[in-house]
Scaffold this motif. Structure first.
Motif, PDB file in Angstrom:
ATOM      1  N   VAL A   6     -11.117 -37.747  22.221  1.00 22.66           N
ATOM      2  CA  VAL A   6     -11.627 -36.744  21.293  1.00 22.66           C
ATOM      3  C   VAL A   6     -11.541 -35.377  21.952  1.00 22.66           C
ATOM      4  O   VAL A   6     -11.946 -35.189  23.093  1.00 22.66           O
TER       5      VAL A   6
ATOM      6  N   SER B  78      -4.018 -39.365  14.431  1.00 22.52           N
ATOM      7  CA  SER B  78      -5.243 -38.635  14.727  1.00 22.52           C
ATOM      8  C   SER B  78      -6.070 -38.487  13.450  1.00 22.52           C
ATOM      9  O   SER B  78      -5.625 -38.814  12.352  1.00 22.52           O
TER      10      SER B  78
ATOM     11  N   TYR C 133      -9.811 -36.550  16.840  1.00 23.90           N
ATOM     12  CA  TYR C 133      -9.766 -37.885  17.434  1.00 23.90           C
ATOM     13  C   TYR C 133      -8.315 -38.350  17.451  1.00 23.90           C
ATOM     14  O   TYR C 133      -7.636 -38.274  16.423  1.00 23.90           O
TER      15      TYR C 133
ATOM     16  N   THR D 175     -19.187 -37.440  20.447  1.00 23.19           N
ATOM     17  CA  THR D 175     -18.358 -37.853  21.575  1.00 23.19           C
ATOM     18  C   THR D 175     -18.823 -39.145  22.233  1.00 23.19           C
ATOM     19  O   THR D 175     -18.249 -39.556  23.243  1.00 23.19           O
TER      20      THR D 175
ATOM     21  N   LEU E 147     -16.768 -43.929  13.122  1.00 22.45           N
ATOM     22  CA  LEU E 147     -15.379 -43.966  13.551  1.00 22.45           C
ATOM     23  C   LEU E 147     -14.797 -45.314  13.165  1.00 22.45           C
ATOM     24  O   LEU E 147     -15.375 -46.358  13.473  1.00 22.45           O
TER      25      LEU E 147
END
Length: 317
Positions: A122, A95, A107, A187, A170
């Motif tokens: 998430v 994570s 995450y 998100t 990300l």
């Protein structure tokens, strides 16, 4: 979501007298993620529950620890089970965590119930220690969204980075590293998924910034070693920097996280050095991390002592 005060949360926790590596010997822990907030460092780990002699990962939850001095760790009582995500079938793999607009976004890597393969979800909370709830009600990344490999676990190990201009990125992947921009809501993807060719990349990509330079670190080869690259932006181009940490002796993985806390830098990692520890019974540890005058990260040795105490006067106890 309820917003418990940090003081009330700490009353319900057990302070660990343990002041050396690993950060806890009460349970087996792996895949560290870390966040510094209000003078305290928070550590998020997957819990290894495989029995002695087990032949596979058994991980059902993430656990949260915190420290005001990088030596003494408080175990927070409420974990985050993989079942937080109703669409997840099992697993609480690696994570990462960040804070934005007063909320905490976690995450995570899980196995999807209906789309074969690993997926990234998430969760969000008003507190760094939870409770966390599913922020989307569905996966952010699923295995059918990427086609660079035929393996079902190439969408793992999320790493979140928010740049100085507010753009969130990300990073994730196994065998092939991928990244994408996130929208301000944290998100949703904001644009396409990109792939990056990195030499002998295995997994555990991680991005941090120090003295104006971007550092992309990752697990290279298998068994893994931790290496890093540097670049002028959050997306490169990347130049090889060197090895940060050598391979473990009895564990093939070595997942890491890097943070600055109270004027010093630290690297978290896992090994198998607890009694009965090993491949599926790992333990998270921490060391101080140093930079040379040229900005190079100096190699880090694993120690039983861990870093010296670094008490933060800003820490909210």
């Amino acid at each position: 979501m309820l917003k418990p005060t940090l003081g009330a949360a700490l009353v319900a926790t057990a302070a660990l007298a343990h002041a050396a590596n690993p950060i806890t010997s009460k349970i087996f822990t792996a895949d560290p993620a870390a966040l510094v907030d209000n003078g305290r460092v928070y550590l998020y780990v997957g819990r290894d529950e495989a029995p002695v002699g087990g032949k596979d990962y058994l991980m059902n939850e993430w656990r949260v620890f915190s420290s005001c001095d990088m030596q003494h760790w408080t175990a927070h009582p409420d974990g985050v089970p993989f079942s937080t995500f109703k669409w997840a079938a099992r697993d609480a793999w690696a994570s990462d965590i960040t804070k934005r607009n007063g909320k905490y976004y976690l995450y995570v890597t899980v196995e999807h119930k209906t789309i074969p393969g690993k997926a990234i979800g998430v969760a969000v909370s008003d507190s760094p220690t939870g409770p966390f709830v599913d922020a989307r009600g569905s996966a952010l990344i699923t295995n059918d969204m990427t086609h660079e490999t035929e393996i079902s676990w190439d969408d793992i190990d999320p790493a979140i980075f928010v740049d100085d201009d507010g753009q969130a990125y990300l990073y994730w992947g196994n065998t092939v590293m991928k990244y994408a921009k996130l929208k301000p809501n944290m998100t949703e993807l904001d644009g396409p998924i990109h792939t990056v060719g990195l030499e002998a990349f295995t997994e555990a990509s991680y991005l941090h910034k120090h003295a104006g330079k971007y550092y992309l670190s990752y697990s290279r080869k298998f068994p893994e070693e931790t290496v890093y690259m540097t670049g002028p932006t959050a997306t490169g181009p990347w130049s090889y920097g060197g090895v940060i940490m050598e391979q473990n002796t009895n564990v093939k993985t070595i997942h890491h996280a890097i943070v600055d806390f109270n004027g010093k830098s630290y690297i978290f990692y896992h090994n198998g050095k607890l009694p009965t520890g090993g491949e599926f019974r790992r333990s998270v540890a921490v060391e101080e991390l140093h930079y040379g005058p040229d900005g190079k990260i100096l190699p880090v040795a694993q120690t039983a002592e861990g870093p010296a105490a670094n008490p933060s006067t800003a820490c909210k106890r």
